[in-house]
Structure formats: structure tokens, C-alpha cells
Design an enzyme around this catalytic site. Structure first.
Site, mmCIF file in Angstrom:
data_model
loop_
_atom_site.group_PDB
_atom_site.id
_atom_site.type_symbol
_atom_site.label_atom_id
_atom_site.label_comp_id
_atom_site.label_asym_id
_atom_site.label_seq_id
_atom_site.Cartn_x
_atom_site.Cartn_y
_atom_site.Cartn_z
ATOM 1 N N ASN A 66 -8.438 -0.128 4.525
ATOM 2 C CA ASN A 66 -7.781 -0.974 3.531
ATOM 3 C C ASN A 66 -7.840 -2.423 4.018
ATOM 4 O O ASN A 66 -7.127 -2.799 4.933
ATOM 5 C CB ASN A 66 -6.322 -0.500 3.373
ATOM 6 C CG ASN A 66 -5.517 -1.373 2.434
ATOM 7 O OD1 ASN A 66 -6.061 -2.245 1.758
ATOM 8 N ND2 ASN A 66 -4.215 -1.126 2.378
ATOM 9 N N LYS A 108 -7.017 -5.082 2.469
ATOM 10 C CA LYS A 108 -5.935 -5.931 1.925
ATOM 11 C C LYS A 108 -6.488 -7.276 1.452
ATOM 12 O O LYS A 108 -7.617 -7.342 0.983
ATOM 13 C CB LYS A 108 -4.807 -6.080 2.960
ATOM 14 C CG LYS A 108 -4.336 -4.712 3.455
ATOM 15 C CD LYS A 108 -3.043 -4.735 4.215
ATOM 16 C CE LYS A 108 -2.719 -3.318 4.678
ATOM 17 N NZ LYS A 108 -1.431 -3.227 5.365
ATOM 18 N N HIS A 168 0.671 2.038 -2.720
ATOM 19 C CA HIS A 168 0.795 1.495 -1.361
ATOM 20 C C HIS A 168 2.172 0.836 -1.216
ATOM 21 O O HIS A 168 2.675 0.226 -2.156
ATOM 22 C CB HIS A 168 -0.316 0.472 -1.098
ATOM 23 C CG HIS A 168 -0.386 0.070 0.330
ATOM 24 N ND1 HIS A 168 0.482 -0.856 0.870
ATOM 25 C CD2 HIS A 168 -1.175 0.483 1.352
ATOM 26 C CE1 HIS A 168 0.212 -0.997 2.157
ATOM 27 N NE2 HIS A 168 -0.790 -0.197 2.474
ATOM 28 N N GLU A 202 3.135 -1.809 0.093
ATOM 29 C CA GLU A 202 3.191 -3.248 -0.223
ATOM 30 C C GLU A 202 3.271 -3.467 -1.728
ATOM 31 O O GLU A 202 3.914 -4.397 -2.205
ATOM 32 C CB GLU A 202 1.975 -3.962 0.394
ATOM 33 C CG GLU A 202 2.146 -4.112 1.907
ATOM 34 C CD GLU A 202 0.849 -4.110 2.702
ATOM 35 O OE1 GLU A 202 -0.233 -4.334 2.128
ATOM 36 O OE2 GLU A 202 0.929 -3.872 3.935
ATOM 37 N N GLU A 226 2.287 7.140 4.896
ATOM 38 C CA GLU A 226 2.357 5.881 5.636
ATOM 39 C C GLU A 226 3.813 5.457 5.774
ATOM 40 O O GLU A 226 4.366 4.844 4.860
ATOM 41 C CB GLU A 226 1.603 4.784 4.880
ATOM 42 C CG GLU A 226 0.133 5.056 4.681
ATOM 43 C CD GLU A 226 -0.629 3.751 4.435
ATOM 44 O OE1 GLU A 226 -1.505 3.450 5.260
ATOM 45 O OE2 GLU A 226 -0.340 3.049 3.471
ATOM 46 N N GLY A 260 1.366 -2.235 9.747
ATOM 47 C CA GLY A 260 1.168 -3.605 10.216
ATOM 48 C C GLY A 260 2.121 -4.032 11.320
ATOM 49 O O GLY A 260 2.216 -5.215 11.639
ATOM 50 N N SER A 263 -0.611 1.424 11.415
ATOM 51 C CA SER A 263 -1.015 0.948 12.746
ATOM 52 C C SER A 263 -1.950 1.911 13.483
ATOM 53 O O SER A 263 -1.888 2.009 14.708
ATOM 54 C CB SER A 263 0.218 0.643 13.605
ATOM 55 O OG SER A 263 0.974 -0.392 13.018
#
Ligand code: PGA
Length: 246
Positions: free
Chosen positions: A9, A11, A95, A97, A167, A173, A208
Site C-alpha cells: 500500500n 498510500k 482501510h 485511515e 490491521e 505506521g 508495520s
């Protein structure tokens, strides 16, 4: 046996030149890694460049987002049909985010999942708990309700045809990875939720992931690959992770 899947991904990182160079490096190496399926998720505006760089390779292309609508007056949105036209086979849905920063809720996520399958894209449904939810012992309940919302919309069979990525939000991150045991516990609960029909559904771990943590994670019985963010921006490291999924 299910073929493992490792997804990158990207991003909102990089420019066209970097996207092209990264994709070319993956395309040059995919041949040695055919036991694993590889897919990358560049930003929308880099899709066609990356598609060109991946031509003659088996590295698949995916999009980071999809509109739940088929078409019409939705300024700034991209439909599933447009993604198919760009050569996408996969799309990320839900996701964290998107959920946290752009207000997508379980209903929107389920509609996007449905829109993806309607045009033949394989959705990668992302689920995961926040740190607070984990501390309160709600991890399994949160993940199961995120999946149930999609099952309610499209049915169990359609969910089991897709890919699910666990996730944990606190691991995305942050450099903090779920332990292999923590991840396996959630993956096993997801497998149970899907029942017999989900025996071969690919369940990815994300948050991560690096080559140093991938070995143990991928060794877990219900982890069938990874969804990699930061470490997917560096070809060598991403290919190392792919190798570990073999
Ligand atoms: P990360 O991102 O690997 O940088 O934690 C994972 C993701 O957001 O899918």
C-alpha cells in the site's frame, strides 16, 4: 493450498518517476517469486504508469479506494468501472485511515465492497481495533462486527471470496507490530467467523510489517500474507518480505 498474497500500500507517497522505478524493480524480480501473489496499490494518478511498468509481469495492480456509486455527479470520486479500465484487479476497502480520517463507517465500507465485486474487482477488506479498544478487551468484538457489517450487505459467500486484512490501528505506521500470537488469535477468530466456506479465504496481517517481523507472522497457521505500507516503498525490502511468504 492457498497461494499467499503480499500487498504493498503506497498510500499518498512518491511521484510518477518513483512509482515507475519501484514498479519496474518489482517487475524485474517477480519471476523468482511465483509461489506468492504480489499486488501494489499506487495512488490513482500513478496507476497507468505503474501498469505500464508491470506489463509482462505477474505483479497485480490495485487501487486504494473506490466509490460506492457506479457513476454520476460525485465530484472527486472514482468508480469501480474506471479502476477496471485502468487495469486494476484489487481494491482496498475500509482501510483504517479511510475510516478514521475520512469518516467511512461500516455501512459505507460494505457498499464499497459490494461495488468492487460488482465490477469484478477483488476487495481487500481492512479491519482492526484501536489501542483503546484493545485495552478494553474489545478486539475480537470490534473485528467481528466490522466483518459482520459486510456479510449483512453481500452475504458470507461473497465475503469469503475476497481477502481480509487484519490491521490493528495501533500498529499502522507506528513501528509497533502485533506479536505473532496476538495476530494469530484474531486471524483464527476471523476464520471461525467465516466458517467452512472461509477455509481458503486469504487473511493478511498488516501494521508495520518488515522483513524482520514477517518470518514469524507468516509462520502462523491463519496468516496468508501481508498488507505492507511503509516497507513496500523500498523494492528490496518489499521483495524480501514477499520471499518470506513463500
Ligand atoms: P504500515 O502500513 O506497514 O506502514 O504500518 C500498513 C497499512 O496501512 O496498510
Amino acid at each position: 493450498m492457498t497461494k499467499p498474497l503480499v500487498a504493498g500500500n503506497w498510500k499518498m507517497h512518491g511521484n510518477i518517476e518513483q512509482a515507475s522505478s519501484l514498479a519496474s524493480q518489482l517487475a524485474a524480480n517477480w519471476n523468482d517469486l511465483q509461489a506468492v501473489e504480489m499486488v501494489v496499490f499506487p495512488p490513482f494518478v500513478h496507476l497507468s504508469t505503474v501498469k505500464e511498468a508491470l506489463a509482462n509481469s505477474a505483479v497485480a495492480l490495485g487501487a486504494q479506494n473506490i466509490s460506492q456509486h457506479e457513476g454520476g455527479a460525485y465530484t472527486g470520486e472514482i468508480s469501480g468501472a474506471m479502476l477496471v479500465e485502468q487495469g486494476c484487479q484489487y481494491v482496498l476497502v475500509g482501510h483504517s485511515e479511510r475510516r478514521e480520517l475520512f469518516g467511512e463507517n461500516n455501512v459505507t465500507v460494505a457498499e464499497k465492497f459490494k461495488a468492487a465485486q460488482k465490477v469484478g474487482l477483488v476487495p481487500i477488506l481492512c479491519v482492526g481495533e484501536s489501542l483503546q479498544e484493545r485495552r478494553q478487551g474489545q478486539t475480537l468484538a470490534v473485528v467481528s462486527s466490522q466483518i459482520s457489517a459486510v456479510i449483512d450487505c453481500v452475504g458470507l459467500r461473497n465475503v469469503s471470496r475476497a481477502v481480509i486484512a487484519y490491521e490493528p490501528v495501533w500498529a499502522i505506521g507506528t513501528g509497533e507490530v502485533a506479536s505473532p500470537q496476538q495476530a494469530q488469535q484474531v486471524h483464527s477468530a476471523i476464520r471461525t467467523q467465516l466458517g467452512n466456506i472461509g477455509a481458503d479465504t486469504r487473511l493478511l496481517y498488516g501494521g508495520s510489517v518488515k522483513s524482520s517481523s514477517a518470518v514469524e507472522l507468516f509462520a502462523q497457521p491463519d496468516i496468508n500474507g501481508g498488507l505492507v505500507g511503509g516497507a513496500s516503498l523500498e523494492a528490496h525490502e518489499f521483495l524480501n518480505i514477499v520471499k518470506l511468504a513463500e
